[in-house]
Scaffold this motif. Structure first.
Motif, PDB file in Angstrom:
ATOM      1  N   ALA A 120      19.252  16.768  39.875  1.00 60.32           N
ATOM      2  CA  ALA A 120      18.082  17.290  39.170  1.00 60.32           C
ATOM      3  C   ALA A 120      18.209  17.022  37.676  1.00 60.32           C
TER       4      ALA A 120
ATOM      5  N   TRP B   2      16.111  15.324  46.160  1.00 61.02           N
ATOM      6  CA  TRP B   2      16.671  16.171  47.192  1.00 61.02           C
ATOM      7  C   TRP B   2      17.258  15.331  48.331  1.00 61.02           C
TER       8      TRP B   2
ATOM      9  N   TRP C 291       9.175  15.613  42.707  1.00 56.65           N
ATOM     10  CA  TRP C 291      10.048  15.805  43.863  1.00 56.65           C
ATOM     11  C   TRP C 291      10.233  14.491  44.607  1.00 56.65           C
TER      12      TRP C 291
ATOM     13  N   VAL D 156      13.498  16.711  40.734  1.00 53.89           N
ATOM     14  CA  VAL D 156      14.560  16.994  41.707  1.00 53.89           C
ATOM     15  C   VAL D 156      14.587  15.855  42.708  1.00 53.89           C
TER      16      VAL D 156
ATOM     17  N   ALA E 170      15.576  23.457  41.405  1.00 52.24           N
ATOM     18  CA  ALA E 170      16.688  22.870  42.144  1.00 52.24           C
ATOM     19  C   ALA E 170      17.434  23.936  42.946  1.00 52.24           C
TER      20      ALA E 170
END
Length: 355
Positions: A338, A347, A185, A345, A130
């Motif tokens: 996260a 994002w 991700w 994570v 992260a």
């Protein structure tokens, strides 16, 4: 001890059961459940736990994790072979597991009472998954070399984040390394920016020396016994830190930040960062630290920006918030979320100008 207090303690173990299950450790969840259901005050260790005077929860004294770490230390050190026989990778029923734990409460009383006084200490390497996109964002937006200052750095494993390989979705970063981090991700790829680190330092009230056998045992003991991948990853990162001579300064976070922030750093971006550490500061020290960083931010300039990158619990149910503040503008954004152990994570990133 009162029955009400003992019941509060048992409830804290049940809450930790859920957290451990959610974070992928069925063995530690089971250990917490058995403790909540079966622990008595007939031993000194049991009486100490059930009469614990402080906040037993994970955001306080983390009592359940203290016990889990203490028992795991007995196993990893080879000090209690009977307990080792019921720990992963061995599989036993609940009655056999608890009988071995109860025997350890008596046999290893002195060690356990001493160890329970220490707060859990972790240095989860996967949290760098992260941190990396945050550092890339800072480097991209400021265009300057970075100075790193990590609060609560433990053994310094997340101070050497640039020494690991990352696979963040389709985005790959880093050179050859014994440690590769590939969290689940979600979201766009992070910014790809050149990163130059001119200085790095970290502090901790009780720093761990990667080259010390005792300190490595302490760190490993707080990693859950059925998560061999975390144990292996930490061992590789500790070997890298030992080879590089990485050392973390023993210091109070606020005193250390005073010293780190007093000197202007023209031509460089100073990054203050911390992961699941700020929450453990007492409220008064936390407020002092916030004021100290804000004051340093007020003195920041475009020639000498200041950044604060933090991965900390915020009371929301899904993981921890990844927050970035950039001065001189002083804007704070949640750039992602996260898992507490860096398994995933989500994002978001930072769009637009910053400084």
């Amino acid at each position: 001890m009162s029955d009400d207090r003992a019941d509060q303690i048992r409830q804290s173990f049940r809450r930790q059961t859920k957290a451990c299950a959610d974070l992928g450790s069925p063995f530690t969840a089971r250990l917490c459940t058995l403790t909540a259901e079966r622990l008595t005050d007939e031993t000194r260790v049991g009486a100490t736990i059930l009469g614990w005077p402080g906040n037993p929860d994970g955001t306080g004294d983390a009592l359940a994790l203290r016990l889990a770490g203490t028992l795991h230390a007995l196993v990893r050190s080879g000090q209690d072979q009977a307990l080792s026989a019921v720990y992963p990778p061995n599989a036993v029923d609940d009655d056999t597991l608890w009988a071995a734990v109860e025997a350890a409460l008596r046999r290893d009383e002195a060690f356990m009472l001493e160890r329970l006084r220490s707060a859990p200490q972790t240095n989860e390497v996967r949290r760098s998954s992260a941190l990396l996109p945050g550092f890339l964002t800072i480097a991209s937006l400021t265009g300057k070399p970075l100075i790193l200052s990590e609060v609560g750095a433990s053994a310094g494993l997340n101070l050497q984040w640039d020494c690991y390989i990352y696979q963040l979705g389709d985005f790959r970063w880093g050179k050859a390394s014994a440690v590769e981090l590939a969290p689940r991700w979600e979201g766009p790829p992070p910014r790809n920016a050149a990163v130059q680190i001119t200085e790095r330092a970290g502090c901790d009230l009780n720093p761990l020396d990667p080259s010390s056998e005792d300190d490595r045992l302490r760190l490993f003991s707080y990693i859950w016994a059925d998560q061999q991948d975390r144990l292996d990853r930490t061992a590789a990162a500790l070997a890298m830190a030992t080879e590089s001579g990485m050392k973390v300064e023993k210091a109070d976070a606020i005193d250390w930040l005073h010293k780190r922030l007093v000197t202007p750093r023209p031509g460089m971006t100073h990054v203050i960062y911390h992961t699941i550490a700020w929450q453990y500061l007492p409220p008064a020290l936390k407020a002092e630290g916030e004021a100290l960083i804000a004051d340093a931010g007020a003195r920041a300039t475009e020639a000498a920006p200041l950044a604060r990158l933090q991965l900390e619990a915020d009371g929301k149910p899904e993981g921890a918030a990844l927050l970035l503040t950039l001065w001189p503008a002083g804007e704070t954004r949640e750039i992602g979320r996260a898992d507490f152990h860096g398994r995933w994570v989500k994002w978001v990133g930072w769009e637009g100008s910053a400084v």
